[in-house]
Design an enzyme around this catalytic site. Structure first.
Site, PDB file in Angstrom:
ATOM      1  N   ALA A  67     -31.720  -3.706   4.064  1.00  0.00           N
ATOM      2  CA  ALA A  67     -30.882  -4.687   5.280  1.00  0.00           C
ATOM      3  C   ALA A  67     -29.720  -4.809   5.106  1.00  0.00           C
ATOM      4  O   ALA A  67     -28.933  -5.080   6.276  1.00  0.00           O
ATOM      5  CB  ALA A  67     -32.194  -5.389   5.404  1.00  0.00           C
ATOM      6  N   ARG A  89     -25.995   5.849  -8.071  1.00  0.00           N
ATOM      7  CA  ARG A  89     -25.616   6.403  -9.088  1.00  0.00           C
ATOM      8  C   ARG A  89     -24.028   5.721  -9.526  1.00  0.00           C
ATOM      9  O   ARG A  89     -24.054   6.074  -8.824  1.00  0.00           O
ATOM     10  CB  ARG A  89     -25.378   8.728  -8.923  1.00  0.00           C
ATOM     11  CG  ARG A  89     -24.641   9.087  -9.920  1.00  0.00           C
ATOM     12  CD  ARG A  89     -24.589  10.207 -10.366  1.00  0.00           C
ATOM     13  NE  ARG A  89     -25.142  11.402  -9.821  1.00  0.00           N
ATOM     14  CZ  ARG A  89     -26.203  12.601 -10.446  1.00  0.00           C
ATOM     15  NH1 ARG A  89     -25.361  12.591 -11.730  1.00  0.00           N
ATOM     16  NH2 ARG A  89     -26.682  13.312  -9.719  1.00  0.00           N
ATOM     17  N   ASN A 123     -34.591   5.931  -8.465  1.00  0.00           N
ATOM     18  CA  ASN A 123     -35.031   5.804  -7.473  1.00  0.00           C
ATOM     19  C   ASN A 123     -36.886   5.848  -7.339  1.00  0.00           C
ATOM     20  O   ASN A 123     -37.297   5.653  -6.670  1.00  0.00           O
ATOM     21  CB  ASN A 123     -34.207   6.507  -6.475  1.00  0.00           C
ATOM     22  CG  ASN A 123     -33.255   6.355  -6.038  1.00  0.00           C
ATOM     23  OD1 ASN A 123     -33.206   5.841  -5.180  1.00  0.00           O
ATOM     24  ND2 ASN A 123     -32.224   7.007  -6.566  1.00  0.00           N
ATOM     25  N   GLY A 157     -31.517   6.928   2.507  1.00  0.00           N
ATOM     26  CA  GLY A 157     -31.409   6.141   0.033  1.00  0.00           C
ATOM     27  C   GLY A 157     -31.102   7.496   0.027  1.00  0.00           C
ATOM     28  O   GLY A 157     -31.867   8.531   0.049  1.00  0.00           O
ATOM     29  N   ASP A 180     -25.618  15.120   8.376  1.00  0.00           N
ATOM     30  CA  ASP A 180     -24.416  16.067   8.297  1.00  0.00           C
ATOM     31  C   ASP A 180     -23.933  16.873   9.546  1.00  0.00           C
ATOM     32  O   ASP A 180     -23.014  18.148   9.574  1.00  0.00           O
ATOM     33  CB  ASP A 180     -25.146  17.525   7.316  1.00  0.00           C
ATOM     34  CG  ASP A 180     -25.255  15.960   6.746  1.00  0.00           C
ATOM     35  OD1 ASP A 180     -24.246  15.105   5.317  1.00  0.00           O
ATOM     36  OD2 ASP A 180     -26.719  15.986   5.677  1.00  0.00           O
ATOM     37  N   HIS A 217     -29.895  17.591   1.749  1.00  0.00           N
ATOM     38  CA  HIS A 217     -28.768  16.801   2.117  1.00  0.00           C
ATOM     39  C   HIS A 217     -28.080  16.064   0.646  1.00  0.00           C
ATOM     40  O   HIS A 217     -28.134  15.253  -0.234  1.00  0.00           O
ATOM     41  CB  HIS A 217     -29.455  15.035   2.594  1.00  0.00           C
ATOM     42  CG  HIS A 217     -27.669  13.902   2.232  1.00  0.00           C
ATOM     43  ND1 HIS A 217     -27.468  14.695   3.330  1.00  0.00           N
ATOM     44  CD2 HIS A 217     -27.274  13.218   2.071  1.00  0.00           C
ATOM     45  CE1 HIS A 217     -25.875  13.705   3.862  1.00  0.00           C
ATOM     46  NE2 HIS A 217     -26.840  12.682   2.630  1.00  0.00           N
TER      47      HIS A 217
HETATM   48  P1  NAX Z   1     -25.321  -0.692   0.175  1.00  0.00           P
HETATM   49  O1  NAX Z   1     -25.124  -0.397  -1.264  1.00  0.00           O
HETATM   50  O2  NAX Z   1     -23.855  -1.301   0.620  1.00  0.00           O
HETATM   51  O3  NAX Z   1     -26.782  -1.312   0.219  1.00  0.00           O
HETATM   52  C1  NAX Z   1     -28.200  -0.472  -0.079  1.00  0.00           C
HETATM   53  C2  NAX Z   1     -29.006  -2.278  -0.434  1.00  0.00           C
HETATM   54  O4  NAX Z   1     -30.152  -1.197  -0.740  1.00  0.00           O
HETATM   55  C3  NAX Z   1     -28.475  -3.641  -1.064  1.00  0.00           C
HETATM   56  O5  NAX Z   1     -28.822  -4.341   0.103  1.00  0.00           O
HETATM   57  C4  NAX Z   1     -29.152  -3.368  -2.411  1.00  0.00           C
HETATM   58  O6  NAX Z   1     -29.818  -4.859  -2.028  1.00  0.00           O
HETATM   59  C5  NAX Z   1     -30.800  -2.580  -0.846  1.00  0.00           C
HETATM   60  N1  NAX Z   1     -31.358  -2.155  -1.918  1.00  0.00           N
HETATM   61  C6  NAX Z   1     -31.433  -1.484  -2.525  1.00  0.00           C
HETATM   62  N2  NAX Z   1     -33.176  -1.170  -3.597  1.00  0.00           N
HETATM   63  C7  NAX Z   1     -33.997  -1.965  -2.705  1.00  0.00           C
HETATM   64  C8  NAX Z   1     -35.081  -1.942  -2.525  1.00  0.00           C
HETATM   65  N3  NAX Z   1     -35.927  -1.208  -4.004  1.00  0.00           N
HETATM   66  N4  NAX Z   1     -36.205  -2.216  -1.647  1.00  0.00           N
HETATM   67  C9  NAX Z   1     -35.091  -3.231  -0.778  1.00  0.00           C
HETATM   68  N5  NAX Z   1     -33.935  -3.092  -0.710  1.00  0.00           N
HETATM   69  C10 NAX Z   1     -33.165  -2.502  -1.260  1.00  0.00           C
HETATM   70  O7  NAX Z   1     -25.364   1.722   0.081  1.00  0.00           O
HETATM   71  P2  NAX Z   1     -25.308   1.493   1.694  1.00  0.00           P
HETATM   72  O8  NAX Z   1     -23.459   2.083   1.797  1.00  0.00           O
HETATM   73  O9  NAX Z   1     -25.981   0.562   2.754  1.00  0.00           O
HETATM   74  O10 NAX Z   1     -26.271   3.072   1.981  1.00  0.00           O
HETATM   75  C11 NAX Z   1     -27.484   3.222   1.851  1.00  0.00           C
HETATM   76  C12 NAX Z   1     -28.167   4.552   0.864  1.00  0.00           C
HETATM   77  O11 NAX Z   1     -27.997   5.238   2.308  1.00  0.00           O
HETATM   78  C13 NAX Z   1     -27.717   5.479  -0.277  1.00  0.00           C
HETATM   79  O12 NAX Z   1     -28.178   5.659  -1.108  1.00  0.00           O
HETATM   80  C14 NAX Z   1     -26.042   6.328   0.146  1.00  0.00           C
HETATM   81  O13 NAX Z   1     -26.268   6.860  -0.943  1.00  0.00           O
HETATM   82  C15 NAX Z   1     -27.239   6.086   1.871  1.00  0.00           C
HETATM   83  N6  NAX Z   1     -26.302   7.440   2.432  1.00  0.00           N
HETATM   84  C16 NAX Z   1     -27.003   8.985   2.805  1.00  0.00           C
HETATM   85  C17 NAX Z   1     -26.703   9.697   4.099  1.00  0.00           C
HETATM   86  C18 NAX Z   1     -27.498  10.407   4.538  1.00  0.00           C
HETATM   87  O14 NAX Z   1     -26.739  11.548   5.038  1.00  0.00           O
HETATM   88  N7  NAX Z   1     -28.889  10.799   4.224  1.00  0.00           N
HETATM   89  C19 NAX Z   1     -25.133   8.804   4.255  1.00  0.00           C
HETATM   90  C20 NAX Z   1     -24.709   7.538   3.620  1.00  0.00           C
HETATM   91  C21 NAX Z   1     -25.371   6.853   2.709  1.00  0.00           C
HETATM   92  O15 NAX Z   1     -24.228   7.746   1.648  1.00  0.00           O
END
Ligand code: NAX
Length: 327
Positions: free
Chosen positions: A12, A92, A105, A130, A159, A187
């Site tokens: 969040a 990664r 993960n 994620g 996408d 994805h």
């Molecule tokens: P950020 O790094 O800005 O935010 C991720 C947040 O998740 C951080 O605040 C972190 O503290 C928190 N977090 C980590 N582990 C956690 C856990 N076990 N429980 C709860 N919170 C946890 O990343 P953001 O840019 O917001 O992207 C989040 C994810 O979306 C990434 O894995 C990214 O690769 C993925 N994406 C997926 C897309 C899709 O189309 N499916 C597109 C956009 C994005 O790249």
């Protein structure tokens, strides 16, 4: 007004979370007649920033927002969740092998699946954003044996929306004029955006674009769009990813519009030669809160090769997480 719906957002305090929470609280996820209870799940280091976001949510005075709770324990964060948006993941980093990434993960999505199984609402619907999203969804689902498998999905809507926009720009049409586009598979860079059943203002898309453009421009542009955004913005897609998550859940809960379909990664029933149980992107419609795979589409040789390549990658990811004991 309807009964409040509890929406849990993990990660969040991240950038997608920041773009997503305000849209959920404003009613764009579930409609202007549905109050929302937000539950924000973070890791301990993210809690303070999540508290800041919660303060801003308060300051919006959204009429539909009934409560905000912040947790760093999945068994608290998923309590009563009707909708769970799994955004937080382990990215990664340099030098990380794919196996390390999947294992890291697994350490997140296994306990989250267990917690969803234990404390979420009976009707919980899960969208994994994620990355690696499809396989993270598979891991979570396999640790939630009491939740029907079909409630675990992964996001390919970004996408899909990227593909819509590229095709609209190429043909000079509006995105609303396009129907019948599909993202197939994972994805990832192997995803396959398919226009062979698409129409643009009623005309087959294949009359308007040629195979060279598809193979050399359209498919790579869609598949590499995330990298292009990072290059331009200096940060990965956030608002567009949040927008796609809103689109996915809204269509799932409220239904897809008549006469077209969208794309979502859902557990395969074996359709189109995709091994049963793999969470793979398909052409889908939703009615009554259930995704259904659009049946009976011809898959030509051009498409078959590309779908199969992405499916092969998903099978390899499943084998890898099986090897790690995560599914
Ligand atoms: P950020 O790094 O800005 O935010 C991720 C947040 O998740 C951080 O605040 C972190 O503290 C928190 N977090 C980590 N582990 C956690 C856990 N076990 N429980 C709860 N919170 C946890 O990343 P953001 O840019 O917001 O992207 C989040 C994810 O979306 C990434 O894995 C990214 O690769 C993925 N994406 C997926 C897309 C899709 O189309 N499916 C597109 C956009 C994005 O790249």
């Amino acid at each position: 007004a309807k009964a409040p719906v509890t929406v849990t957002v993990t990660g969040a305090a991240g950038q997608i979370g920041y773009a997503l929470l305000f849209r959920i609280a404003s009613g764009q996820l579930l409609g202007a007649d549905t109050p929302v209870r937000l539950r924000l799940l973070e890791i301990p280091q993210g809690v303070k920033a999540a508290e800041g976001t919660a303060m801003e949510l308060d300051d919006c005075a959204f009429p539909l927002l009934r409560s905000i709770d912040i947790a760093d324990d999945p068994r608290v964060g998923f309590e009563g969740a009707n909708v769970a948006l799994l955004v937080g993941a382990r990215p990664r980093t340099a030098g990380m092998e794919r196996g390390d990434l999947l294992e890291a993960n697994g350490g997140i999505f296994k306990p989250q699946g267990e917690a969803i199984n234990a404390v979420a609402a009976d009707d919980v619907r899960v969208l994994v954003v994620g990355n690696p999203a499809n396989t993270n969804a598979l891991i979570a689902a396999s640790h939630a044996p009491d939740v029907p498998a079909e409630r675990f999905t992964a996001m390919t809507r970004l996408d899909h929306n990227r593909a819509l926009s590229q095709l609209a720009q190429k043909t000079g049409a509006g995105v609303a004029d396009i129907q019948g586009l599909t993202i197939w598979g994972n994805h990832s860079a192997t995803q396959y955006p398919d226009v062979f059943h698409a129409t643009v203002a009623g005309r087959p898309a294949t009359e308007l674009v040629d195979e060279t453009w598809l193979a050399e421009t359209f498919i790579p542009t869609v598949a590499k769009r995330g990298a292009a955004i990072i290059e331009a913005r200096g940060a990965s897609s956030a608002a567009s990813a949040a927008n796609a998550a809103v689109d996915h859940v809204r269509d799932w809960v409220l239904g897809t519009p008549e006469g077209t379909w969208t794309s979502a990664a859902i557990p395969s029933d074996g359709s189109y030669g995709v091994p049963e149980g793999l969470i793979s992107s398909f052409p889908v419609t939703s009615t009554g809160g259930r995704w259904e795979i659009v049946q009976g589409l011809d898959v030509n040789e051009f498409s078959r090769q590309r779908i199969d390549a992405s499916i092969t990658e998903l099978v390899e990811e499943r084998e890898a997480v099986r090897g790690l004991g995560l599914v």
